[in-house]
Design an enzyme around this catalytic site. Structure first.
Site, short mmCIF file in Angstrom:
data_model
loop_
_atom_site.label_atom_id
_atom_site.label_comp_id
_atom_site.label_asym_id
_atom_site.label_seq_id
_atom_site.Cartn_x
_atom_site.Cartn_y
_atom_site.Cartn_z
N GLY A 1 8.36 9.19 6.27
CA GLY A 1 6.96 9.54 6.47
C GLY A 1 6.41 8.95 7.76
N VAL B 1 0.14 5.87 7.77
CA VAL B 1 0.73 4.58 7.42
C VAL B 1 2.14 4.44 7.99
CG1 VAL B 1 1.32 3.00 5.56
CG2 VAL B 1 -0.56 4.57 5.28
N LEU C 1 5.50 2.91 -1.60
CA LEU C 1 4.06 2.84 -1.35
C LEU C 1 3.33 3.67 -2.41
CD1 LEU C 1 2.63 1.52 0.98
CD2 LEU C 1 2.57 3.71 2.12
N TYR D 1 -1.78 13.15 -8.57
CA TYR D 1 -1.22 12.24 -7.55
C TYR D 1 -0.88 10.89 -8.18
CZ TYR D 1 -1.08 9.58 -3.15
OH TYR D 1 -0.71 8.78 -2.11
#
Ligand code: GDP
Length: 312
Positions: free
Chosen positions: A17, A22, A111, A142
């Protein structure tokens, strides 16, 4: 500070990612750790495909993995596309964590998000509040996927002795955020709305809900620093909250953004939009006890993010 449990020096570190807010902050932060940072363009590595991820991790001799890849969005996107948020995040978490085990990755940090906690959790929310009550409906999909990720790390630790840990960051913001008003989180949305209103010379800009919900905001660079800290100093099945320990109402946040942007009009409230969970402030005593604290104030962070927004 105590010496690190896990030394990143010389490690081959994969940041999953890395294009995200982040992930890109983690890549920047790792530059001073003496490790080799490895990233993979999305077109070359589908993180939902466990076999491909395993081959990638093995081929690149990955020692350490930061799991910062996720499909993310604000309250409206989450409430509108629950199937997408659930399936994509479940697949990314299960495929990547499983592949990390099968490819013998030494250490993995997953995370999560503080939306994993019950809607009416005690405030500030301790790590132990997980799975003690119903979730906030606007981000249940989510949250469920992220809870599975946390539990997978725990399960691989219990069953296979893997050093897989997880961190729960509070609401994040910073450079490279998503400013699209339909899918963004509140802070980038307010920056974009206040700026557009200023440029157009509007009398007001619209903020959703009642203004009473309270949220805690952590700059992505502080978050990346905390994640690198946890990678080095934490090894336990218990997940760790990552936040500032301070929250602000959406009304006060809107006023602060208005001031930083320099918009002189007023704020209009759209009560037809959802408030979401009433308050989301995490208990950061565990992370503070380990010796970590944030350094970027909300005002400075918003000012820096606004500079990032106008240079885009
Ligand atoms: P949440 O923390 O999961 O609820 O995510 P958000 O960052 O999307 O929303 C936080 C709070 O800000 C909610 O109470 C929203 O209703 C409120 N809010 C106010 N204006 C906006 C906006 O323009 N966009 C978003 N995403 N939220 C807004």
């Amino acid at each position: 500070m105590t010496s690190a449990l896990y030394d990143l020096t010389g490690r081959r570190v994969f940041v999953a990612g890395h294009r995200g807010m982040v992930g890109s902050a983690i890549v920047r932060r790792l530059a001073s750790e003496g490790c080799e940072v490895i990233v993979a363009p999305r077109a070359e590595l589908d993180l939902r495909d466990a076999a491909r991820v395993k081959a990638f991790l093995a081929d690149n001799r990955i020692d350490t993995l930061f799991m910062a890849a996720a499909k993310v969005g604000g309250i409206l996107a989450n409430a509108t596309y629950p199937a997408d948020f659930l399936i994509e995040n479940l697949e990314i978490a299960s495929a990547t964590i499983r592949a990390a085990h099968e490819a013998n990755v030494e250490k993995l940090l997953f995370l999560g998000s503080t939306c994993i906690y019950p809607k009416h959790a005690p405030q500030p929310i301790p790590e132990s509040a997980l799975l003690t009550g119903p979730l906030e409906p606007t981000n249940e999909a989510y949250a469920l996927a992220k809870i599975v990720g946390v539990k997978l790390c725990e399960a691989y630790r219990t069953q296979h002795g893997r050093d897989f840990i997880s961190a729960m960051p509070t609401n994040l913001y910073g450079a490279g955020d998503n400013y699209d008003l339909k899918s963004s989180h509140v802070l980038p949305a307010l920056i974009a709305k206040a700026h557009e209103a200023k440029v157009r010379g509007d009398a007001s800009f619209v903020v959703w809900g009642s203004g009473t919900p309270r949220r805690e905001f952590l700059h992505a660079d502080d978050c990346a620093d905390a994640l690198v800290f946890l990678m080095k100093h934490w090894s336990d099945s218990q997940h760790v909250n990552v936040g500032t320990g301070e929250d602000i109402s959406i009304a006060d946040l809107a006023a602060l953004v208005k001031q930083v942007v320099g918009f002189e009009g007023t704020i209009e409230w759209d009560a037809s939009m959802p408030d979401g969970t009433p308050r989301k402030l995490v208990d950061v005593s565990k992370l503070a006890g380990l010796g970590w604290k944030p350094t970027i104030s909300l005002e400075d962070g918003i000012a820096a993010t606004y500079r990032d927004f106008i240079t885009k």
